[in-house]
Design an enzyme around this catalytic site. Structure first.
Site, mmCIF file in Angstrom:
data_model
loop_
_atom_site.group_PDB
_atom_site.id
_atom_site.type_symbol
_atom_site.label_atom_id
_atom_site.label_comp_id
_atom_site.label_asym_id
_atom_site.label_seq_id
_atom_site.Cartn_x
_atom_site.Cartn_y
_atom_site.Cartn_z
ATOM 1 N N ASP A 80 39.874 5.441 14.459
ATOM 2 C CA ASP A 80 39.999 4.979 13.075
ATOM 3 C C ASP A 80 39.221 5.865 12.110
ATOM 4 O O ASP A 80 38.392 6.682 12.513
ATOM 5 C CB ASP A 80 39.540 3.532 12.949
ATOM 6 C CG ASP A 80 38.097 3.318 13.386
ATOM 7 O OD1 ASP A 80 37.682 3.959 14.371
ATOM 8 O OD2 ASP A 80 37.386 2.506 12.757
ATOM 9 N N GLU A 147 35.687 1.438 14.967
ATOM 10 C CA GLU A 147 34.315 1.944 14.954
ATOM 11 C C GLU A 147 33.703 1.846 13.573
ATOM 12 O O GLU A 147 32.509 1.560 13.419
ATOM 13 C CB GLU A 147 34.287 3.401 15.440
ATOM 14 C CG GLU A 147 32.892 3.956 15.707
ATOM 15 C CD GLU A 147 32.217 4.577 14.487
ATOM 16 O OE1 GLU A 147 31.014 4.871 14.561
ATOM 17 O OE2 GLU A 147 32.888 4.765 13.445
#
Length: 490
Positions: A80, A147
């Site tokens: 991400d 994350e």
């Protein structure tokens, strides 16, 4: 797949793959498409792939000939990215590709975050998977999701599927610097229930937007040490000053986009009479002078402004009590560097960042990210946040805790990195700790035997539209990583 926005003309596979990756939207919580893309990429190259329900990936590539007896190595990054843009930029992060632009040796995005954090790490992983002539031990490529928000992808990884005892995290941004420890953290939320009133308390008031803009922002871990302005905190200062000089109403307040990014912009919808507007304009002129003096070095572009109109046209306003609670919270919630590490020069020990303010239908939510390399200090700040909420009379909670990554004195993988770097560049590799949060701490909690390091090429201004990456540094780092892989045979 959307048409590639090619700007790189060299032959480094890492940057080629980064261009492909950047056509796929991959904001935190929206990683399925990019996870499927990397999964298909790896399976087409005869790797074994495990994809879990959160779309995190474990990709296993067998050892190269001659390396069958070498211990497996975990190579780790996250899928991400932080989706940040200036308010005036037209870009839909759920469907639009990242558009690149070239400036000398640097790749930028066009007025959005670039996603080099951690798209470059994923692209290094893809290059390792794709390389047919690379000498390497068995590889376990671990790519997580979420994350940048909760680290839930790392939290839910099934560690039983991993056999490696060395972990190379590629979520760092300074070539020539090896990170060996990182801070832990948690998100803290203060929620103010809104008591609405129809019509303002200020006679003859009209809606205006009061805005703080032009700040540099940055990563709330890496860049907090620079003591850049926080738009949410600065807006609170201006509002508190304004209430001491004239009556005004408040209909909404919003600022920042991500809790782990220092907010660059914040705004409030205020109700001002004609006389109040004149006073506000005079106070804003004074605040521009004050802030440009305070932030002359760190944020020279800071600007406060007031303009006619506002979202929702302010058909209703906060009660006076709600308005005062919001302003007092902005004054009281700590934000910035709280303490420095006394053992390691220029390392922040504890910090907070009021990352987002958001006005909903019935509440205003303040979200802060608290970081510390000491769990006891993290807990102390969270207690302070809780006590503050009780004192002001608002709801409080904290979650999204992630552990710190403790320094390991005996590290074989660190020794390999140091030896290869010194042999290759004839100078020592710098070894440091970092105030930002890395997933290494989560994996070490799951697998206490892990020997971990974090590395990466030169990248700048994470979590802002000024994010960029050095082409030459990526090329050098890819060459360096291949030598590391060859060295890990022993």
């Amino acid at each position: 797949m959307p048409e590639l926005n090619r700007v790189y003309t060299g032959d480094c596979k890492v940057l080629r793959f980064f261009e492909e990756l950047s056509t796929i939207p991959r904001g935190s919580g929206n990683e399925k498409a990019v996870s499927d893309f990397v999964k298909q990429f790896a399976e087409a190259r005869n790797c074994t792939v495990f994809q879990d329900e959160r779309h995190s990936l474990i990709i296993k590539k067998p050892a190269a000939p001659g390396y069958e007896q070498a211990p497996a190595v975990i190579f780790q990054g996250h899928l991400d990215m932080v989706c940040e843009k200036n308010k005036s930029t037209e870009h839909d992060f759920t469907k639009d590709p990242i558009r690149f632009k070239l400036d000398g040796d640097m790749i930028y995005a066009q007025d959005t975050t670039l996603g080099a954090d951690n798209g470059i790490g994923v692209s290094f992983a893809m290059a390792l998977i794709d390389a047919e002539d690379l000498a390497h031990p068995a590889l376990e490529i671990l790519l997580t999701t979420e994350e940048e928000t909760s680290m839930a992808g790392a939290e839910h990884i099934d560690a039983s599927k991993l056999s490696g005892k060395m972990l190379i995290n590629f979520d760092s941004d300074r070539e020539g610097v090896l990170f060996v420890s990182s801070a832990g953290g948690a998100s803290a939320f203060h929620t103010v229930p809104i008591a609405w009133q129809d019509g303002g308390s200020t006679v003859g008031s009209k809606p205006y937007t009061l805005a703080v803009q032009g700040l540099k922002g940055g990563h709330s871990g890496d860049d907090i040490i620079h003591e850049r302005g926080n738009a949410n905190k600065l807006l609170g200062r201006v509002l508190d000053d304004l209430r001491r000089h004239t009556a005004f109403d408040l209909a909404g307040i919003n600022g920042g986009m991500k809790v782990n990014a220092i907010p660059r912009e914040a705004e409030a919808v205020v109700g001002l009479s004609e006389d109040g507007l004149h006073i506000a304009e005079a106070r804003i002129a004074e605040w521009n002078r004050i802030l440009q003096d305070e932030y002359e070095v760190s944020d020279p572009g800071v600007k406060v402004s007031v303009s006619r109109g506002g979202d929702g046209a302010a058909a209703r306003w906060f009660s006076e009590e709600t308005k005062l609670t919001v302003i007092r919270l902005l004054a009281l919630i700590p934000s910035g560097v709280l303490s420095m590490n006394k053992a390691i020069e220029n390392l922040v020990r504890t910090s907070t960042n009021i990352g987002t303010l958001s006005t909903g239908e019935n509440e205003v939510v303040f979200e802060s990210l608290v970081r510390s390399s000491h769990r006891s200090q993290l807990d102390a700040v969270l207690l302070q946040m809780e006590t503050l909420g009780e004192a002001v009379g608002v709801m409080y909670r904290h979650d999204h805790y992630f552990p710190g990554w403790p320094y390991r004195s005996d590290s074989k993988v660190r020794e390999v990195f140091q030896a290869v770097y010194e042999r290759k560049y004839s100078k020592p590799l710098e070894v440091k700790a970092i105030h930002a949060g890395l997933e290494c701490g989560i994996f070490i909690e799951k697998m206490p035997y892990l020997d971990a390091v974090s590395y990466g090429p030169n990248m700048y201004n994470f979590h802002t539209p000024e994010e960029h990456v050095s082409i030459s540094s990526v090329e050098r780092t890819w060459d360096f990583l291949q030598e590391i892989m060859r060295e890990l045979k022993a």
